[in-house]
Design a protein around this motif. Sequence first.
Motif, PDB file in Angstrom:
ATOM      1  N   VAL A 133      10.563  44.482 -18.891  1.00  0.00           N
ATOM      2  CA  VAL A 133      10.348  43.555 -17.776  1.00  0.00           C
ATOM      3  C   VAL A 133      11.684  43.179 -17.145  1.00  0.00           C
ATOM      4  CG1 VAL A 133       9.485  41.275 -17.126  1.00  0.00           C
ATOM      5  CG2 VAL A 133       8.253  42.630 -18.823  1.00  0.00           C
ATOM      6  N   GLN A 134      12.675  42.950 -17.983  1.00  0.00           N
ATOM      7  CA  GLN A 134      13.993  42.550 -17.488  1.00  0.00           C
ATOM      8  C   GLN A 134      14.580  43.599 -16.553  1.00  0.00           C
ATOM      9  OE1 GLN A 134      16.950  42.119 -20.553  1.00  0.00           O
ATOM     10  NE2 GLN A 134      18.536  41.396 -19.150  1.00  0.00           N
ATOM     11  N   ARG A 135      14.515  44.866 -16.972  1.00  0.00           N
ATOM     12  CA  ARG A 135      15.080  45.939 -16.144  1.00  0.00           C
ATOM     13  C   ARG A 135      14.235  46.174 -14.895  1.00  0.00           C
ATOM     14  NH1 ARG A 135      19.858  46.287 -16.007  1.00  0.00           N
ATOM     15  NH2 ARG A 135      19.617  44.176 -16.754  1.00  0.00           N
ATOM     16  N   ALA A 136      12.927  45.984 -14.999  1.00  0.00           N
ATOM     17  CA  ALA A 136      12.058  46.124 -13.824  1.00  0.00           C
ATOM     18  C   ALA A 136      12.392  45.049 -12.791  1.00  0.00           C
ATOM     19  CB  ALA A 136      10.593  46.035 -14.237  1.00  0.00           C
ATOM     20  N   ARG A 137      12.600  43.830 -13.256  1.00  0.00           N
ATOM     21  CA  ARG A 137      12.972  42.744 -12.346  1.00  0.00           C
ATOM     22  C   ARG A 137      14.338  43.007 -11.720  1.00  0.00           C
ATOM     23  NH1 ARG A 137      10.908  38.000 -16.367  1.00  0.00           N
ATOM     24  NH2 ARG A 137       8.777  37.792 -15.544  1.00  0.00           N
ATOM     25  N   TRP A 138      15.247  43.505 -12.546  1.00  0.00           N
ATOM     26  CA  TRP A 138      16.585  43.830 -12.041  1.00  0.00           C
ATOM     27  C   TRP A 138      16.490  44.828 -10.894  1.00  0.00           C
ATOM     28  CZ3 TRP A 138      18.970  48.657 -11.957  1.00  0.00           C
ATOM     29  CH2 TRP A 138      20.325  48.662 -11.597  1.00  0.00           C
ATOM     30  N   PHE A 139      15.703  45.886 -11.090  1.00  0.00           N
ATOM     31  CA  PHE A 139      15.605  46.916 -10.056  1.00  0.00           C
ATOM     32  C   PHE A 139      14.916  46.373  -8.807  1.00  0.00           C
ATOM     33  CE2 PHE A 139      13.801  50.760  -8.056  1.00  0.00           C
ATOM     34  CZ  PHE A 139      14.976  51.468  -7.873  1.00  0.00           C
ATOM     35  N   ARG A 140      13.865  45.602  -8.992  1.00  0.00           N
ATOM     36  CA  ARG A 140      13.186  45.014  -7.832  1.00  0.00           C
ATOM     37  C   ARG A 140      14.156  44.160  -7.018  1.00  0.00           C
ATOM     38  NH1 ARG A 140       9.022  40.458  -9.159  1.00  0.00           N
ATOM     39  NH2 ARG A 140      11.036  39.482  -9.616  1.00  0.00           N
ATOM     40  N   ASN A 141      14.952  43.359  -7.710  1.00  0.00           N
ATOM     41  CA  ASN A 141      15.905  42.487  -7.017  1.00  0.00           C
ATOM     42  C   ASN A 141      17.002  43.288  -6.321  1.00  0.00           C
ATOM     43  OD1 ASN A 141      14.442  40.297  -7.938  1.00  0.00           O
ATOM     44  ND2 ASN A 141      15.800  39.886  -9.673  1.00  0.00           N
ATOM     45  N   LYS A 142      17.499  44.313  -6.974  1.00  0.00           N
ATOM     46  CA  LYS A 142      18.541  45.145  -6.370  1.00  0.00           C
ATOM     47  C   LYS A 142      17.991  45.942  -5.192  1.00  0.00           C
ATOM     48  CE  LYS A 142      21.864  43.925  -9.127  1.00  0.00           C
ATOM     49  NZ  LYS A 142      22.997  43.106  -8.629  1.00  0.00           N
ATOM     50  N   TYR A 143      16.725  46.319  -5.279  1.00  0.00           N
ATOM     51  CA  TYR A 143      16.100  47.054  -4.177  1.00  0.00           C
ATOM     52  C   TYR A 143      16.002  46.168  -2.935  1.00  0.00           C
ATOM     53  CZ  TYR A 143      13.036  50.664  -2.186  1.00  0.00           C
ATOM     54  OH  TYR A 143      12.504  51.664  -1.409  1.00  0.00           O
ATOM     55  N   GLU A 144      15.737  44.898  -3.148  1.00  0.00           N
ATOM     56  CA  GLU A 144      15.722  43.950  -2.031  1.00  0.00           C
ATOM     57  C   GLU A 144      17.112  43.828  -1.410  1.00  0.00           C
ATOM     58  OE1 GLU A 144      14.207  40.276  -3.519  1.00  0.00           O
ATOM     59  OE2 GLU A 144      12.162  41.038  -3.804  1.00  0.00           O
ATOM     60  N   ILE A 145      18.132  43.792  -2.261  1.00  0.00           N
ATOM     61  CA  ILE A 145      19.513  43.727  -1.774  1.00  0.00           C
ATOM     62  C   ILE A 145      19.855  44.982  -0.976  1.00  0.00           C
ATOM     63  CG2 ILE A 145      21.932  43.813  -2.544  1.00  0.00           C
ATOM     64  CD1 ILE A 145      21.087  41.922  -4.845  1.00  0.00           C
ATOM     65  N   LEU A 146      19.421  46.137  -1.478  1.00  0.00           N
ATOM     66  CA  LEU A 146      19.674  47.397  -0.778  1.00  0.00           C
ATOM     67  C   LEU A 146      19.121  47.351   0.642  1.00  0.00           C
ATOM     68  CD1 LEU A 146      20.598  50.433  -0.952  1.00  0.00           C
ATOM     69  CD2 LEU A 146      18.245  50.936  -1.643  1.00  0.00           C
ATOM     70  N   ASN A 147      17.910  46.870   0.774  1.00  0.00           N
ATOM     71  CA  ASN A 147      17.278  46.828   2.091  1.00  0.00           C
ATOM     72  C   ASN A 147      17.911  45.788   3.010  1.00  0.00           C
ATOM     73  OD1 ASN A 147      14.689  48.640   2.337  1.00  0.00           O
ATOM     74  ND2 ASN A 147      14.746  47.920   0.232  1.00  0.00           N
ATOM     75  N   LYS A 148      18.253  44.647   2.447  1.00  0.00           N
ATOM     76  CA  LYS A 148      18.784  43.554   3.261  1.00  0.00           C
ATOM     77  C   LYS A 148      20.273  43.715   3.561  1.00  0.00           C
ATOM     78  CE  LYS A 148      19.288  38.483   3.172  1.00  0.00           C
ATOM     79  NZ  LYS A 148      20.758  38.397   3.033  1.00  0.00           N
ATOM     80  N   ASP A 149      21.057  44.033   2.538  1.00  0.00           N
ATOM     81  CA  ASP A 149      22.513  43.991   2.673  1.00  0.00           C
ATOM     82  C   ASP A 149      23.169  45.354   2.841  1.00  0.00           C
ATOM     83  OD1 ASP A 149      22.350  41.246   2.383  1.00  0.00           O
ATOM     84  OD2 ASP A 149      22.665  41.299   0.221  1.00  0.00           O
ATOM     85  N   TYR A 150      22.374  46.421   2.764  1.00  0.00           N
ATOM     86  CA  TYR A 150      22.926  47.764   3.001  1.00  0.00           C
ATOM     87  C   TYR A 150      22.237  48.401   4.205  1.00  0.00           C
ATOM     88  CZ  TYR A 150      24.623  52.496   2.255  1.00  0.00           C
ATOM     89  OH  TYR A 150      25.212  53.726   2.431  1.00  0.00           O
TER      90      TYR A 150
END
Length: 293
Positions: free
Chosen positions: A183-200
């Motif tokens: 769950v921890q790694r799944a949440r990490w990826f979901r959060n980073k994916y949001e950053i990718l879309n917003k900040d990249y």
Amino acid sequence: MIIEDNLYGKFSVSALIEELLKSKALERLKGIHQGGGIFLVNPELTLTRHEHSVGVMLLISLLGGTEIEQVAGLLHDISHTAFSHVADYIFEHPQEDYHEEIYHRILEESEIPEILARHGYALSDLTGKDFNILEQPLPNLCADRIDYALRDLFYAGFISMKEVKDFISTMIINEGRIMMSSVQRARWFRNKYEILNKDYFGKKEHLYANEKLTEILKYLLAKKVITQSDFERDDVQLLSLIEGNPTGKKRIDEIKRFKDYEEYIPGFTLKPRVIDPELFIDKKYSRLSEFKS
């Protein structure tokens, strides 16, 4: 043949994949930037479609995918045009799927069918099947989505190599699809994916580069300085055609100098991307959004 990837390490690949890697069709992808025109304003971001395609193939291999699914992964972006998704804005494909529209033609016109035949495969083995490790609809995980996210995030400095390895170690295959055992790694990826879309993808200077490049290319198409078929070259070749025109060269230089950047208001609407990883923990299935600890 041994190949080494910056994210996944060293792999031995089959004779078929070795021959495909030497093909002109795959070589062309070395000259196509993953981020379209972003390199014009951020020269350090030089990730190519070739590196991503190899990465997808290796990730499928790492997860136990068949040889033909590895081949499908290697070739999934074979039809990407120069400047990648910029072509979608030019040819009005809001789902960013212009390369998919021309995929079969590009494959058929290349040396790929002959290479496949030499190794006992037909083109229909590649195009007539669903490859569930390679591709999944949103919000699922798949090798394509995972690789471009990890690779873009890593090269842009948003994540570390340790984080990449920690995430990869918790991926599993269940019912033929990529799921997460953490769950921890799944949440990490979901959060980073949001950053990718917003900040990249959504970063103002990146939108500026791709939108201004789109304007130039539309202008040169209208003036018949370039043609639609020129997009089937690579970035260097198409950029040479652009800069061979005085107006084209002037406007490329203006992008690099951020002309009128302060007044720029993004006009692009990016394809919405939200993920909700599937989990398989203690023999129980759920979505991350449904998980209750």
